[in-house]
Structures are given as structure tokens and as C-alpha cells.
Motif scaffolding. Structure first.
Motif, short mmCIF file in Angstrom:
data_model
loop_
_atom_site.label_atom_id
_atom_site.label_comp_id
_atom_site.label_asym_id
_atom_site.label_seq_id
_atom_site.Cartn_x
_atom_site.Cartn_y
_atom_site.Cartn_z
N ASP A 96 36.57 -11.17 14.14
CA ASP A 96 36.09 -10.20 13.15
C ASP A 96 36.49 -10.55 11.72
OD1 ASP A 96 34.70 -7.95 12.36
OD2 ASP A 96 36.38 -6.59 12.69
N ALA A 97 36.20 -11.77 11.31
CA ALA A 97 36.44 -12.20 9.92
C ALA A 97 35.69 -13.52 9.72
CB ALA A 97 37.92 -12.42 9.65
N GLY A 98 35.19 -13.71 8.51
CA GLY A 98 34.50 -14.96 8.20
C GLY A 98 35.45 -16.15 8.18
N ALA A 99 36.72 -15.90 7.84
CA ALA A 99 37.74 -16.95 7.81
C ALA A 99 39.10 -16.29 8.00
CB ALA A 99 37.70 -17.69 6.48
N GLY A 100 40.08 -17.08 8.38
CA GLY A 100 41.45 -16.57 8.53
C GLY A 100 41.66 -15.84 9.84
N PRO A 101 42.91 -15.43 10.08
CA PRO A 101 43.24 -14.75 11.33
C PRO A 101 42.61 -13.35 11.37
CG PRO A 101 45.16 -14.82 9.90
CD PRO A 101 44.08 -15.60 9.22
N ALA A 102 42.17 -12.98 12.55
CA ALA A 102 41.56 -11.66 12.75
C ALA A 102 41.44 -11.42 14.25
CB ALA A 102 40.20 -11.59 12.08
N PRO A 103 41.35 -10.15 14.64
CA PRO A 103 41.19 -9.87 16.07
C PRO A 103 39.78 -10.20 16.55
CG PRO A 103 41.03 -7.84 14.79
CD PRO A 103 41.40 -8.94 13.83
N ARG A 104 39.67 -10.38 17.84
CA ARG A 104 38.36 -10.57 18.47
C ARG A 104 37.87 -9.18 18.86
NH1 ARG A 104 35.01 -14.40 20.45
NH2 ARG A 104 36.23 -16.14 19.72
N VAL A 105 36.61 -8.89 18.56
CA VAL A 105 36.01 -7.60 18.89
C VAL A 105 34.81 -7.83 19.81
CG1 VAL A 105 36.78 -6.44 16.78
CG2 VAL A 105 34.57 -7.58 16.82
N ILE A 106 34.54 -6.83 20.64
CA ILE A 106 33.41 -6.91 21.56
C ILE A 106 32.45 -5.77 21.24
CG2 ILE A 106 32.66 -6.78 23.97
CD1 ILE A 106 35.44 -7.89 24.72
N GLU A 107 31.16 -6.12 21.19
CA GLU A 107 30.14 -5.13 20.86
C GLU A 107 28.97 -5.30 21.83
OE1 GLU A 107 28.67 -3.76 16.63
OE2 GLU A 107 27.99 -5.79 17.05
N ARG A 108 28.49 -4.19 22.37
CA ARG A 108 27.30 -4.21 23.23
C ARG A 108 26.06 -4.31 22.35
NH1 ARG A 108 26.65 -2.27 28.70
NH2 ARG A 108 28.55 -3.50 28.84
N GLN A 109 25.16 -5.21 22.69
CA GLN A 109 23.93 -5.42 21.93
C GLN A 109 22.76 -5.63 22.87
OE1 GLN A 109 24.38 -8.86 19.40
NE2 GLN A 109 26.21 -8.09 18.42
N GLN A 110 21.58 -5.39 22.34
CA GLN A 110 20.37 -5.77 23.06
C GLN A 110 19.64 -6.75 22.14
OE1 GLN A 110 16.89 -3.09 23.63
NE2 GLN A 110 17.48 -3.26 25.79
N ILE A 111 19.24 -7.88 22.71
CA ILE A 111 18.50 -8.90 21.96
C ILE A 111 17.14 -9.04 22.63
CG2 ILE A 111 18.46 -11.31 21.19
CD1 ILE A 111 20.82 -9.67 20.03
N VAL A 122 19.39 -5.08 18.56
CA VAL A 122 19.58 -3.64 18.61
C VAL A 122 21.07 -3.38 18.85
CG1 VAL A 122 18.91 -1.47 19.71
CG2 VAL A 122 17.28 -3.38 19.63
N ILE A 123 21.71 -2.70 17.88
CA ILE A 123 23.12 -2.35 17.99
C ILE A 123 23.25 -0.85 17.73
CG2 ILE A 123 25.45 -2.72 17.08
CD1 ILE A 123 24.49 -5.49 16.13
N LYS A 124 23.76 -0.12 18.72
CA LYS A 124 23.93 1.34 18.60
C LYS A 124 22.65 2.02 18.13
CE LYS A 124 28.83 0.83 17.76
NZ LYS A 124 29.92 0.86 16.80
N GLY A 125 21.52 1.57 18.64
CA GLY A 125 20.23 2.18 18.32
C GLY A 125 19.55 1.65 17.06
N ASP A 126 20.27 0.89 16.23
CA ASP A 126 19.67 0.32 15.02
C ASP A 126 19.01 -1.01 15.35
OD1 ASP A 126 20.56 2.41 13.37
OD2 ASP A 126 22.49 1.41 13.01
N ARG A 127 17.70 -1.10 15.05
CA ARG A 127 16.91 -2.29 15.34
C ARG A 127 16.65 -3.08 14.06
NH1 ARG A 127 14.22 -1.79 20.22
NH2 ARG A 127 12.74 -3.41 19.67
#
Length: 147
Positions: A96-111, A122-127
Motif C-alpha cells: 500500500d505505497a508507491g515506494a518505501g515500506p508499507a503494509p500489504r492490503v487485500i481488497e476484493r474486486q471484480q474485473i 468494480v470495487i465496493k460497487g464503484d465501476r
């Protein structure tokens, strides 16, 4: 080489000159593949200009997942995909960052893959619909990101 051969070559060069220019500018990026069978590279939200996209409009597909300007090393784990279907439900894990240390996050998506150059996310209803941008149309900093 005789005069006739030289003349024939000259005619071919003049005739094919336009085609040679087209070949020189052909897209040499990798073929479609990976988890979604999309062409690897930069995609922008439909309606955005490939030459000057907003950060929020950019997705980068590397065959493993879809990164944003603020995530990297994304990996999509397919949860459902019916054979012959173009709809994937995935859990995507990203740093969860473009560079440097950061946590890994998981997100449910529809492609929803329309073809090798277009998809809808589609993420949380936003297309949002995205289209592939050839490398030569991208700004210099994005060209570097895909090389």
C-alpha cells in the motif's frame, strides 16, 4: 547487383516507405497474458488522455495484478471465474505505497475483461472502465515504468 535489381529495390523502398514508418512505430510490448489475459502495460480510465492521465486514472497490469499510482507488487488471487466467462472475482493483495515500506492490503474486486485492451474494475460497487495506452503515447515517467 545489376541495374535492374537496384531499380527494383528503389521502387520497393519508395512503395513500402510508408509501411516502414508504421513498422518502426509498432508496439513491441508483451502479448496479452497473465491472470486476466490483458496486454501488460498502462491502462487509463476511459475518457482520460494517455499523454496526461491523473494518478487516480492509472492502472498498471503486469500479468499478476493491477497496481495503482499508490500501490505496487499487486497479486490477484482468483476467487471465481467461470470457464468462458470474462468476469473475475479476485482478492488482490498489494503493498500500500508507491515506494518505501508499507503494509500489504487485500481488497476484493471484480474485473470484467472486454478484450485484451479493455476492462472494467468494480470495487465496493464503484465501476470504472479502463483502456490500454501504447507506450509511445504515455508521458516520459510512465514510459520508464513499463520498460
Amino acid at each position: 547487383m545489376n541495374t535492374r535489381s537496384i531499380h527494383t529495390i528503389a521502387i520497393l523502398v519508395m512503395t513500402l516507405g510508408v509501411s516502414s514508418v508504421a513498422l518502426a512505430s509498432a508496439d513491441t510490448s508483451p502479448k496479452p497474458g497473465g491472470v486476466y489475459q490483458l496486454k501488460p502495460g498502462i491502462y487509463v480510465a476511459k475518457g482520460s488522455d494517455c499523454g496526461a492521465p491523473a494518478n487516480a486514472a492509472i492502472r498498471q497490469y503486469d500479468g499478476k495484478g493491477l497496481s495503482t499510482a499508490h500501490t505496487r507488487a499487486c497479486k490477484a488471487t482468483v476467487r471465481s471465474h467461470k470457464r468462458g466467462s470474462s468476469i473475475y472475482t479476485v482478492d488482490q493483495s498489494c503493498i500500500d505505497a508507491g515506494a518505501g515500506p508499507a503494509p500489504r492490503v487485500i481488497e476484493r474486486q471484480q474485473i470484467v475483461v472486454l478484450d485484451a485492451l479493455n476492462f472494467t474494475q468494480v470495487i465496493k460497487g464503484d465501476r470504472t472502465a479502463y483502456q490500454y495506452c501504447p507506450v509511445y503515447q504515455l508521458p516520459a515517467e510512465l514510459q520508464k515504468a513499463v520498460r
